[in-house]
Design a protein around this motif. Structure first.
Motif, PDB file in Angstrom:
ATOM      1  N   ALA A 179      29.998  12.998  52.963  1.00  0.00           N
ATOM      2  CA  ALA A 179      30.990  13.769  52.205  1.00  0.00           C
ATOM      3  C   ALA A 179      30.582  13.881  50.752  1.00  0.00           C
ATOM      4  N   ARG A 180      30.947  15.006  50.159  1.00  0.00           N
ATOM      5  CA  ARG A 180      30.696  15.231  48.738  1.00  0.00           C
ATOM      6  C   ARG A 180      31.980  15.711  48.083  1.00  0.00           C
ATOM      7  N   THR A 181      32.361  15.028  47.004  1.00  0.00           N
ATOM      8  CA  THR A 181      33.503  15.456  46.207  1.00  0.00           C
ATOM      9  C   THR A 181      33.032  16.468  45.183  1.00  0.00           C
ATOM     10  N   LEU A 182      33.721  17.583  45.118  1.00  0.00           N
ATOM     11  CA  LEU A 182      33.434  18.652  44.157  1.00  0.00           C
ATOM     12  C   LEU A 182      34.594  18.745  43.175  1.00  0.00           C
ATOM     13  N   PRO A 183      34.398  19.372  42.020  1.00  0.00           N
ATOM     14  CA  PRO A 183      35.477  19.438  41.030  1.00  0.00           C
ATOM     15  C   PRO A 183      36.796  19.950  41.592  1.00  0.00           C
ATOM     16  N   GLU A 184      36.750  20.878  42.555  1.00  0.00           N
ATOM     17  CA  GLU A 184      37.989  21.408  43.117  1.00  0.00           C
ATOM     18  C   GLU A 184      37.969  21.408  44.638  1.00  0.00           C
ATOM     19  N   GLY A 185      37.214  20.538  45.242  1.00  0.00           N
ATOM     20  CA  GLY A 185      37.181  20.570  46.696  1.00  0.00           C
ATOM     21  C   GLY A 185      36.424  19.404  47.284  1.00  0.00           C
ATOM     22  N   LYS A 186      36.214  19.479  48.586  1.00  0.00           N
ATOM     23  CA  LYS A 186      35.539  18.421  49.322  1.00  0.00           C
ATOM     24  C   LYS A 186      34.830  19.027  50.522  1.00  0.00           C
ATOM     25  N   LEU A 187      33.597  18.602  50.748  1.00  0.00           N
ATOM     26  CA  LEU A 187      32.844  18.949  51.944  1.00  0.00           C
ATOM     27  C   LEU A 187      32.603  17.671  52.728  1.00  0.00           C
ATOM     28  N   THR A 188      32.944  17.669  54.004  1.00  0.00           N
ATOM     29  CA  THR A 188      32.776  16.476  54.823  1.00  0.00           C
ATOM     30  C   THR A 188      32.198  16.864  56.173  1.00  0.00           C
ATOM     31  N   VAL A 189      31.177  16.145  56.597  1.00  0.00           N
ATOM     32  CA  VAL A 189      30.648  16.248  57.950  1.00  0.00           C
ATOM     33  C   VAL A 189      30.975  14.948  58.658  1.00  0.00           C
ATOM     34  N   ILE A 190      31.730  15.028  59.759  1.00  0.00           N
ATOM     35  CA  ILE A 190      32.033  13.879  60.609  1.00  0.00           C
ATOM     36  C   ILE A 190      31.471  14.184  61.985  1.00  0.00           C
ATOM     37  N   ASN A 191      30.397  13.502  62.335  1.00  0.00           N
ATOM     38  CA  ASN A 191      29.662  13.813  63.559  1.00  0.00           C
ATOM     39  C   ASN A 191      29.298  15.288  63.561  1.00  0.00           C
ATOM     40  N   ASP A 192      29.776  16.081  64.517  1.00  0.00           N
ATOM     41  CA  ASP A 192      29.421  17.498  64.534  1.00  0.00           C
ATOM     42  C   ASP A 192      30.554  18.385  64.023  1.00  0.00           C
ATOM     43  N   LEU A 193      31.505  17.786  63.294  1.00  0.00           N
ATOM     44  CA  LEU A 193      32.592  18.563  62.695  1.00  0.00           C
ATOM     45  C   LEU A 193      32.336  18.792  61.213  1.00  0.00           C
ATOM     46  N   LEU A 194      32.645  19.993  60.755  1.00  0.00           N
ATOM     47  CA  LEU A 194      32.596  20.334  59.342  1.00  0.00           C
ATOM     48  C   LEU A 194      34.022  20.508  58.837  1.00  0.00           C
ATOM     49  N   ILE A 195      34.376  19.763  57.789  1.00  0.00           N
ATOM     50  CA  ILE A 195      35.703  19.858  57.182  1.00  0.00           C
ATOM     51  C   ILE A 195      35.525  20.353  55.754  1.00  0.00           C
ATOM     52  N   THR A 196      36.154  21.468  55.431  1.00  0.00           N
ATOM     53  CA  THR A 196      36.096  22.011  54.080  1.00  0.00           C
ATOM     54  C   THR A 196      37.503  22.033  53.498  1.00  0.00           C
ATOM     55  N   ALA A 197      37.610  21.691  52.232  1.00  0.00           N
ATOM     56  CA  ALA A 197      38.928  21.650  51.583  1.00  0.00           C
ATOM     57  C   ALA A 197      38.809  22.153  50.158  1.00  0.00           C
ATOM     58  N   ARG A 198      39.617  23.163  49.854  1.00  0.00           N
ATOM     59  CA  ARG A 198      39.848  23.647  48.505  1.00  0.00           C
ATOM     60  C   ARG A 198      41.351  23.789  48.350  1.00  0.00           C
ATOM     61  N   PRO A 199      41.861  23.802  47.116  1.00  0.00           N
ATOM     62  CA  PRO A 199      43.309  23.966  46.957  1.00  0.00           C
ATOM     63  C   PRO A 199      43.831  25.185  47.715  1.00  0.00           C
ATOM     64  N   GLY A 200      44.767  24.957  48.628  1.00  0.00           N
ATOM     65  CA  GLY A 200      45.359  26.035  49.409  1.00  0.00           C
ATOM     66  C   GLY A 200      44.500  26.546  50.537  1.00  0.00           C
ATOM     67  N   GLU A 201      43.382  25.870  50.823  1.00  0.00           N
ATOM     68  CA  GLU A 201      42.442  26.371  51.836  1.00  0.00           C
ATOM     69  C   GLU A 201      41.755  25.184  52.511  1.00  0.00           C
ATOM     70  N   GLU A 202      41.949  25.046  53.812  1.00  0.00           N
ATOM     71  CA  GLU A 202      41.323  23.975  54.570  1.00  0.00           C
ATOM     72  C   GLU A 202      40.870  24.503  55.916  1.00  0.00           C
ATOM     73  N   SER A 203      39.779  23.966  56.419  1.00  0.00           N
ATOM     74  CA  SER A 203      39.337  24.355  57.754  1.00  0.00           C
ATOM     75  C   SER A 203      38.580  23.202  58.394  1.00  0.00           C
ATOM     76  N   VAL A 204      38.643  23.158  59.711  1.00  0.00           N
ATOM     77  CA  VAL A 204      37.883  22.197  60.512  1.00  0.00           C
ATOM     78  C   VAL A 204      37.243  22.974  61.652  1.00  0.00           C
ATOM     79  N   ARG A 205      35.949  22.852  61.808  1.00  0.00           N
ATOM     80  CA  ARG A 205      35.281  23.511  62.923  1.00  0.00           C
ATOM     81  C   ARG A 205      34.002  22.753  63.262  1.00  0.00           C
ATOM     82  N   ARG A 206      33.423  23.102  64.404  1.00  0.00           N
ATOM     83  CA  ARG A 206      32.209  22.440  64.839  1.00  0.00           C
ATOM     84  C   ARG A 206      30.972  23.113  64.231  1.00  0.00           C
TER      85      ARG A 206
END
Length: 310
Positions: free
Chosen positions: A216-243
């Motif tokens: 995972a990497r913390t960004l000034p306004e968001g977060k990128l995370t890889v958990i096994n084969d899942l990608l989780i992206t998060a920005r204010p008001g915007e989130e997604s989880v997909r393979r």
């Protein structure tokens, strides 16, 4: 081995070393944005919470670490500066199980300044506050996200915490509050967390946490995370989880998470390829990594995200 000037250079901090709230805030932010969260050692060796080993890993070798490692090192940093700091143990919320972990799965810190307690969390797999917050109940905002601290019942069957806990929650993009973890206010010893690590990685544990690839990497306004084969992206008001669909796409995001940490990126890509690549991808040589991975249709309600978007 421990040197504050070397640590400051590692995280890009050029300010003073005085035990004030401004210094605490600046160092917390610099560490969170500079040192990636990663569980690579947990997959291939034993984690050891010793100051010199962690300094060598994170500072001298420019690697990352899991929360127990980062916060053990950060505890030493704050003590060297002159802060009154202690460890706190937390039980992580497990959304797929609808319950909290039964042993400490997260570590955070408490710093006392002028008779007020401040919570510090510079290393977490998901998006959380990265600057210190007062240990009081209520809502607060950081980096475009809303968080709150509230009273919560104790953890049934949990180890180490008696009575009630406090819970840290984040408001999701859908407006709903989601728990991150519960924690008790009693100071803990670093040896208690080492015992949890040894238990979680032992043969009697049914936990998958020590066998899970987390980057995972913390960004000034968001977060990128890889958990096994899942990608989780998060920005204010915007989130997604997909393979992640293939080696090429996984490599693009792992390279982005570990930007400036090329050996970590190469190691994470190797582990991902060995564990999650399809037979055809695994048999072929690793393809060149373009600036943006080619996009294919994503699952419903999980919009595709390219590495170039970040």
């Amino acid at each position: 081995m421990f040197r504050l000037d070397s640590y400051a250079q590692r995280i890009g901090y050029a300010g003073p070393f005085t035990p004030t709230l401004d210094v605490l805030r600046d160092i917390c932010r610099a560490h969170a944005l500079s040192v990636p969260f990663e569980s690579l050692d947990a997959l291939e060796s034993r984690l050891v919470l010793e100051d010199d080993l962690l300094f060598a890993k994170v500072v001298a070798d420019r690697r990352g670490g899991a929360c127990f490692e980062n916060h053990t090192l950060f505890h030493r940093v704050l003590r060297e500066i002159g802060f009154d700091v202690s460890f706190l143990g937390a039980y992580m919320w497990r959304p797929h199980h609808g319950e909290y972990s039964r042993v400490f799965a997260h570590m955070l810190l408490k710093v006392r300044l002028k008779e007020a307690d401040w919570l510090v969390d510079v290393s977490f797999s998901h998006d959380t506050f990265i600057e210190p917050v007062p240990h009081t109940y209520g809502e607060f905002e950081q980096r475009g996200w809303d968080f709150r601290i509230a009273a919560a019942p104790g953890v049934e069957g949990g180890e180490g915490v008696e009575g009630d806990c406090d819970v840290v929650e984040r408001r999701g993009a859908d407006g709903q509050w989601v728990p991150l973890y519960k924690f008790g206010g009693e100071p803990r010893r670093v040896g208690e967390f080492q015992e949890c690590l040894d238990y979680l990685s032992g043969p009697d544990s049914r936990s998958q946490i020590m066998n899970t690839l987390i980057c995972a990497r913390t960004l000034p306004e968001g977060k990128l995370t890889v958990i096994n084969d899942l990608l989780i992206t998060a920005r204010p008001g915007e989130e997604s989880v997909r393979r992640l669909r293939n080696v090429e796409e996984a490599s693009a995001f792992l390279d982005l998470i570990f930007e400036g940490h090329a050996p970590l990126s190469a190691r994470a890509r190797r582990i991902w390829r060995e564990r999650f690549a399809q037979d055809g991808d695994r048999a072929a040589a690793e393809p060149p990594r373009p600036a943006a991975a080619a996009e294919k249709p994503a699952a419903p309600n999980a919009p595709a995200v390219a590495a170039s978007d970040w």
